[in-house]
Each structure stands twice: as structure tokens, then as C-alpha cells.
Design a protein around this motif. Structure first.
Motif, mmCIF file in Angstrom:
data_model
loop_
_atom_site.group_PDB
_atom_site.id
_atom_site.type_symbol
_atom_site.label_atom_id
_atom_site.label_comp_id
_atom_site.label_asym_id
_atom_site.label_seq_id
_atom_site.Cartn_x
_atom_site.Cartn_y
_atom_site.Cartn_z
ATOM 1 N N ASP A 108 6.658 17.710 57.703
ATOM 2 C CA ASP A 108 7.652 18.312 58.575
ATOM 3 C C ASP A 108 8.884 17.403 58.546
ATOM 4 O O ASP A 108 9.043 16.523 59.390
ATOM 5 C CB ASP A 108 7.101 18.443 59.991
ATOM 6 N N PRO B 2 12.875 16.425 58.710
ATOM 7 C CA PRO B 2 14.047 16.901 59.447
ATOM 8 C C PRO B 2 15.058 17.514 58.481
ATOM 9 O O PRO B 2 15.130 17.114 57.324
ATOM 10 C CB PRO B 2 14.597 15.635 60.106
ATOM 11 N N GLU C 201 11.637 22.067 71.213
ATOM 12 C CA GLU C 201 12.071 21.561 69.903
ATOM 13 C C GLU C 201 12.668 20.156 69.984
ATOM 14 O O GLU C 201 13.045 19.591 68.965
ATOM 15 C CB GLU C 201 13.094 22.515 69.287
ATOM 16 N N ARG D 141 12.836 15.990 70.792
ATOM 17 C CA ARG D 141 11.946 14.857 70.562
ATOM 18 C C ARG D 141 11.665 14.105 71.863
ATOM 19 O O ARG D 141 12.566 13.837 72.633
ATOM 20 C CB ARG D 141 12.575 13.871 69.569
ATOM 21 N N TYR E 137 5.565 20.881 74.452
ATOM 22 C CA TYR E 137 6.307 19.826 73.752
ATOM 23 C C TYR E 137 5.474 19.375 72.546
ATOM 24 O O TYR E 137 4.428 18.763 72.714
ATOM 25 C CB TYR E 137 6.594 18.644 74.681
ATOM 26 N N LYS F 168 6.973 17.930 69.555
ATOM 27 C CA LYS F 168 7.601 16.844 68.795
ATOM 28 C C LYS F 168 7.490 15.556 69.600
ATOM 29 O O LYS F 168 8.459 15.078 70.179
ATOM 30 C CB LYS F 168 9.031 17.183 68.464
#
Length: 150
Positions: free
Chosen positions: A55, A57, A111, A113, A139, A141
Motif C-alpha cells: 500500500d 502512498p 483515510e 494517518r 481508522y 491507517k
């Protein structure tokens, strides 16, 4: 008259047969071994490369700045901090949502962090309870932070 064959010479001056030593290198076995090794490597290399889904970024330009993540520090069973603000397990999700809205109001909360760090003296169950609470509320991430012990 001298007659050459593959690995020895037959004939000589006296008319008797004598076997002379041939000093040429026989490369046929070497080529056979190299071809077998080449085939083995060609067959085994595709099996050794396994793709792993990551995954990653998305690529961003140099002008875009990512919002700062929200840091959650777990110091004890009911001693939890979001940044410098003290919170509890009961109000953890609402306080995290408020901190995430301040840090980046345009991105959906699920989405964004969230980084969690725990004190070295905290029990594993208390630390995992915070992570489970975050995951159960959407949550996904969540990152773990470790501190260098000096």
C-alpha cells in the motif's frame, strides 16, 4: 602419413602405431555443463520472484504538503494523550476525530494517518486495546512509533 582423429594421433615413422598426446582442450563437456546450469537458472528464477502487494502512498508533487499525523501516546491503562491533550478510552474516538479535523479537514477521517506509541512500562493488553478501539471505529491507517532507548 599421419592421420588425425579426435583425441589421438595414429601412425608414425616406424610404421608401428603409437599414440601421441593431444594437447588441445576439449570444451564439449564444459559447454554441456554450462547449458545445463543455464537451463536450471532460467527455470528457477521466475519461481523465486514473488510479488508482494504494498500500500504505497501516491506520488505527490514537491508543492503539496501532507498534513501532520495525529500522535497518540499510551502511558498507562487510562493515561492516554493525543498530542499534548490528555484523554481516556471512553472519549478516545471523539478526541481523535477532533484532532484529525483540525489537522486536515478535507480528507475523510478513516483515510487519515494515526500514529500510536506506547510507554515501555505499559502492558501489551492496554496498548492493543487502544489500537483495537481505533480499528473498530474505522481508522485503518494506524502506524506504530518506537522510541530510542538511551
Amino acid at each position: 602419413m599421419e592421420e588425425n582423429t579426435m583425441a589421438m594421433k595414429l601412425g608414425g615413422k616406424s610404421g608401428r602405431y603409437s599414440i601421441a598426446q593431444n594437447s588441445d582442450i576439449n570444451v564439449t563437456p564444459f559447454v554441456d555443463v554450462m547449458l545445463v546450469l543455464l537451463i536450471i537458472f532460467m527455470v528457477s528464477i521466475p519461481a523465486a520472484t514473488v510479488s508482494i502487494k504494498l500500500d504505497m502512498p501516491p506520488a505527490e508533487g514537491p508543492t503539496s504538503k501532507r498534513p501532520d499525523p495525529v500522535f497518540i501516546s499510551v502511558m498507562g491503562p487510562d493515561d492516554i494523550y493525543i498530542g499534548a491533550q490528555k484523554t481516556s478510552m471512553a472519549s478516545l474516538i471523539s478526541d481523535v476525530a477532533a484532532a484529525l479535523r483540525v489537522s486536515d479537514p478535507n480528507t475523510p477521517l478513516s483515510e487519515q494517518r494515526v500514529l500510536v506509541r506506547g510507554d515501555k512500562d505499559i502492558s501489551y493488553a492496554d496498548f492493543i486495546a487502544v489500537i483495537n478501539q481505533l480499528q473498530q471505529n474505522g481508522y485503518v491507517k494506524i502506524g506504530l512509533i518506537n522510541e530510542d532507548i538511551v
